[in-house]
Design a protein around this motif. Structure first.
Motif, PDB file in Angstrom:
ATOM      1  N   ASN A 263      58.391  52.404  -4.777  1.00  0.00           N
ATOM      2  CA  ASN A 263      59.653  52.489  -4.392  1.00  0.00           C
ATOM      3  C   ASN A 263      59.978  51.682  -3.474  1.00  0.00           C
ATOM      4  OD1 ASN A 263      60.831  54.259  -7.187  1.00  0.00           O
ATOM      5  ND2 ASN A 263      58.958  55.669  -6.130  1.00  0.00           N
ATOM      6  N   SER A 264      60.904  50.480  -3.405  1.00  0.00           N
ATOM      7  CA  SER A 264      61.723  49.353  -2.521  1.00  0.00           C
ATOM      8  C   SER A 264      62.465  50.967  -1.766  1.00  0.00           C
ATOM      9  CB  SER A 264      61.747  48.452  -3.033  1.00  0.00           C
ATOM     10  OG  SER A 264      62.734  48.505  -4.095  1.00  0.00           O
ATOM     11  N   ASP A 265      62.884  51.547  -1.824  1.00  0.00           N
ATOM     12  CA  ASP A 265      63.977  52.530  -1.520  1.00  0.00           C
ATOM     13  C   ASP A 265      62.992  53.768  -1.011  1.00  0.00           C
ATOM     14  OD1 ASP A 265      63.708  53.630  -3.904  1.00  0.00           O
ATOM     15  OD2 ASP A 265      65.713  54.371  -3.846  1.00  0.00           O
ATOM     16  N   GLN A 266      62.072  53.589  -1.489  1.00  0.00           N
ATOM     17  CA  GLN A 266      61.243  55.447  -0.279  1.00  0.00           C
ATOM     18  C   GLN A 266      59.775  54.890   0.581  1.00  0.00           C
ATOM     19  OE1 GLN A 266      60.798  58.307  -3.650  1.00  0.00           O
ATOM     20  NE2 GLN A 266      62.762  57.254  -4.617  1.00  0.00           N
ATOM     21  N   ILE A 267      59.840  53.556   0.321  1.00  0.00           N
ATOM     22  CA  ILE A 267      58.436  53.313   1.594  1.00  0.00           C
ATOM     23  C   ILE A 267      57.593  53.863   2.447  1.00  0.00           C
ATOM     24  CG2 ILE A 267      57.865  51.266   3.314  1.00  0.00           C
ATOM     25  CD1 ILE A 267      60.092  49.846   2.801  1.00  0.00           C
ATOM     26  N   GLU A 268      57.776  55.077   3.033  1.00  0.00           N
ATOM     27  CA  GLU A 268      57.021  55.749   4.146  1.00  0.00           C
ATOM     28  C   GLU A 268      56.743  56.751   2.663  1.00  0.00           C
ATOM     29  OE1 GLU A 268      56.775  55.372   7.278  1.00  0.00           O
ATOM     30  OE2 GLU A 268      57.715  53.806   7.680  1.00  0.00           O
ATOM     31  N   ALA A 269      57.768  57.076   2.124  1.00  0.00           N
ATOM     32  CA  ALA A 269      56.999  59.000   1.762  1.00  0.00           C
ATOM     33  C   ALA A 269      55.993  58.194   0.594  1.00  0.00           C
ATOM     34  CB  ALA A 269      58.553  59.250   0.870  1.00  0.00           C
ATOM     35  N   ASP A 270      56.477  56.827   0.165  1.00  0.00           N
ATOM     36  CA  ASP A 270      55.194  56.299  -1.306  1.00  0.00           C
ATOM     37  C   ASP A 270      54.017  56.216  -0.305  1.00  0.00           C
ATOM     38  OD1 ASP A 270      57.125  57.147  -2.740  1.00  0.00           O
ATOM     39  OD2 ASP A 270      57.453  55.244  -3.513  1.00  0.00           O
TER      40      ASP A 270
ATOM     41  N   ALA B 154      55.005  49.425   7.877  1.00  0.00           N
ATOM     42  CA  ALA B 154      54.671  50.813   8.261  1.00  0.00           C
ATOM     43  C   ALA B 154      53.003  51.172   7.239  1.00  0.00           C
ATOM     44  CB  ALA B 154      55.393  51.199   5.797  1.00  0.00           C
ATOM     45  N   LEU B 155      52.809  50.275   6.599  1.00  0.00           N
ATOM     46  CA  LEU B 155      50.939  50.127   6.283  1.00  0.00           C
ATOM     47  C   LEU B 155      50.266  50.455   7.149  1.00  0.00           C
ATOM     48  CD1 LEU B 155      50.875  47.677   3.659  1.00  0.00           C
ATOM     49  CD2 LEU B 155      50.568  50.229   3.129  1.00  0.00           C
ATOM     50  N   THR B 156      50.968  49.257   9.069  1.00  0.00           N
ATOM     51  CA  THR B 156      49.659  49.609   9.785  1.00  0.00           C
ATOM     52  C   THR B 156      50.302  50.711  10.489  1.00  0.00           C
ATOM     53  OG1 THR B 156      50.540  47.018  10.919  1.00  0.00           O
ATOM     54  CG2 THR B 156      49.877  48.411  12.648  1.00  0.00           C
ATOM     55  N   ARG B 157      50.562  51.269  10.110  1.00  0.00           N
ATOM     56  CA  ARG B 157      50.954  52.989  10.499  1.00  0.00           C
ATOM     57  C   ARG B 157      50.064  53.903   9.482  1.00  0.00           C
ATOM     58  NH1 ARG B 157      56.500  51.957  11.532  1.00  0.00           N
ATOM     59  NH2 ARG B 157      57.154  52.201   8.801  1.00  0.00           N
TER      60      ARG B 157
ATOM     61  N   PRO C  39      61.826  38.753   1.534  1.00  0.00           N
ATOM     62  CA  PRO C  39      61.299  38.599   2.971  1.00  0.00           C
ATOM     63  C   PRO C  39      60.964  39.938   4.511  1.00  0.00           C
ATOM     64  CG  PRO C  39      61.876  36.760   2.178  1.00  0.00           C
ATOM     65  CD  PRO C  39      61.883  37.803   1.130  1.00  0.00           C
ATOM     66  N   ASN C  40      62.564  40.538   3.855  1.00  0.00           N
ATOM     67  CA  ASN C  40      63.115  41.999   4.731  1.00  0.00           C
ATOM     68  C   ASN C  40      62.321  42.923   4.422  1.00  0.00           C
ATOM     69  OD1 ASN C  40      64.735  40.093   6.312  1.00  0.00           O
ATOM     70  ND2 ASN C  40      65.999  40.159   5.328  1.00  0.00           N
ATOM     71  N   LEU C  41      62.148  43.197   3.252  1.00  0.00           N
ATOM     72  CA  LEU C  41      61.352  44.572   3.171  1.00  0.00           C
ATOM     73  C   LEU C  41      59.539  44.157   3.433  1.00  0.00           C
ATOM     74  CD1 LEU C  41      61.407  46.906   1.466  1.00  0.00           C
ATOM     75  CD2 LEU C  41      61.143  45.452  -0.693  1.00  0.00           C
ATOM     76  N   LEU C  42      58.965  43.622   2.874  1.00  0.00           N
ATOM     77  CA  LEU C  42      58.212  42.977   3.020  1.00  0.00           C
ATOM     78  C   LEU C  42      57.378  43.256   5.053  1.00  0.00           C
ATOM     79  CD1 LEU C  42      57.203  39.764   1.044  1.00  0.00           C
ATOM     80  CD2 LEU C  42      56.161  42.558   0.448  1.00  0.00           C
ATOM     81  N   HIS C  43      58.530  42.620   5.567  1.00  0.00           N
ATOM     82  CA  HIS C  43      58.002  43.318   6.749  1.00  0.00           C
ATOM     83  C   HIS C  43      58.073  44.398   7.408  1.00  0.00           C
ATOM     84  CE1 HIS C  43      57.342  38.968   8.224  1.00  0.00           C
ATOM     85  NE2 HIS C  43      58.205  38.781   7.846  1.00  0.00           N
ATOM     86  N   GLU C  44      58.964  45.299   6.815  1.00  0.00           N
ATOM     87  CA  GLU C  44      59.177  46.841   6.594  1.00  0.00           C
ATOM     88  C   GLU C  44      57.613  47.420   5.984  1.00  0.00           C
ATOM     89  OE1 GLU C  44      62.527  48.564   5.022  1.00  0.00           O
ATOM     90  OE2 GLU C  44      64.191  47.443   5.797  1.00  0.00           O
ATOM     91  N   VAL C  45      57.568  46.641   5.508  1.00  0.00           N
ATOM     92  CA  VAL C  45      56.460  46.965   4.231  1.00  0.00           C
ATOM     93  C   VAL C  45      55.003  46.913   4.823  1.00  0.00           C
ATOM     94  CG1 VAL C  45      54.556  46.795   2.590  1.00  0.00           C
ATOM     95  CG2 VAL C  45      57.338  46.932   1.750  1.00  0.00           C
ATOM     96  N   ASP C  46      54.307  45.936   5.677  1.00  0.00           N
ATOM     97  CA  ASP C  46      53.701  45.943   6.781  1.00  0.00           C
ATOM     98  C   ASP C  46      53.861  46.886   8.462  1.00  0.00           C
ATOM     99  OD1 ASP C  46      51.630  44.196   7.895  1.00  0.00           O
ATOM    100  OD2 ASP C  46      53.649  43.065   9.726  1.00  0.00           O
TER     101      ASP C  46
END
Length: 286
Positions: free
Chosen positions: A69-76, A103-106, A94-101
């Protein structure tokens, strides 16, 4: 696992019974869905179910992805294990994908040594996503783009006909953005008519002609047609190999052009197309 998936089967993340059966259904890859297929009240249950499935999943089956879910990145993203290839990101911008990057690194750090580098399939589903498709395609971790036409129709006020011609310009943008970024060709949208194999084949072949090289499925019964359409026929493969062999012979003679058995000119553009057919065939046989 396929080098390049032709078919992706959506599986509701809160349905353990369907998840257990999904690896044997014939999809090149599975998308374990935490988003549209799961109502809000069952999101947490879906995370637990998907997390347990990934923890026990064998490594030699279809590729395993999680649609977040694009508004529940960390939990998912917290459900990911080393068995997953990566995530599908809806409403990708673009901004969402940088947040995702980030979170995936973590998540990779949490999993420790031996963790995979998680990849992303970015779904173009918003007007801003269409306008920034080139940036989306070039964002970190993006393996390929997808397109969510139901969401786009709602946001843009489109009223698609049976041939979905209204989406032609947007589909072209997604294909061009993928090619310009040098990523894997995009994934086509679902066919929502479930009991019409002829329509499924027709619309899948249209996607192939438009530059797509995979499609999502919402029912296992759609997979055989999708896999068949995106795998070159024996005749197409033989023709492609003949082109490559003719060009190899020409290059050994010091020439950059060749002719085929019918006397037609073969140049680098024709060779590039032939090489793509051979790559798809090799992936289909993987």
């Amino acid at each position: 696992m396929q080098t390049v998936a032709r078919s992706y089967l959506y599986v509701p993340g809160d349905r353990a019974d369907l998840l257990d059966k999904a690896p044997g259904r014939g999809a090149d890859a599975l998308v374990l869905d935490l988003e549209d297929a799961v109502i809000a009240a069952r999101k947490e249950q879906a995370r637990e179910t998907v997390g347990a499935f990934l923890a026990a999943a064998p490594r030699n089956g279809p590729g395993l992805w999680v649609r977040i879910n694009s508004d529940q990145i960390e939990a998912d993203i917290a459900v990911l294990s080393a068995a997953a290839v990566g995530i599908w990101v809806p409403k990708a911008e673009p901004n969402l994908l940088h947040e995702v990057d980030a979170a995936l690194t973590r998540a990779e750090r949490r999993l420790g040594p031996g963790a995979p580098t998680f990849q992303v399939v970015a779904l173009i589903e918003t007007a801003r996503g269409v306008l920034t498709a080139a940036q989306v395609a070039a964002a970190p971790r993006v393996l390929r783009l997808g397109i969510g036409e139901a969401d786009l129709a709602g946001e843009l006020g489109l009223q698609p006909g049976a041939d979905r011609a209204e989406f032609g310009p947007i589909r072209s943008q997604v294909v061009v953005a993928s090619a310009a970024a040098g990523i894997t060709p995009p994934v086509g949208p679902v066919e929502t008519t479930l009991r019409d194999a002829a329509r499924l084949e027709q619309t899948t072949r249209a996607l192939l002609r438009q530059g797509f090289r995979a499609r999502t499925a919402i029912h296992p019964g759609q997979l055989a047609v999708i896999n068949d359409v995106f795998a070159p026929t024996a005749a197409e493969l033989a023709s492609a190999r003949a082109v490559l062999e003719a060009m190899e012979r020409a290059e050994r003679r010091g020439s950059g052009v060749a002719t085929d058995a019918d006397g037609r000119l073969l140049d680098r553009a024709v060779v590039r197309t032939a090489a793509e057919v051979v790559r798809r065939a090799d992936a289909s046989a993987g």
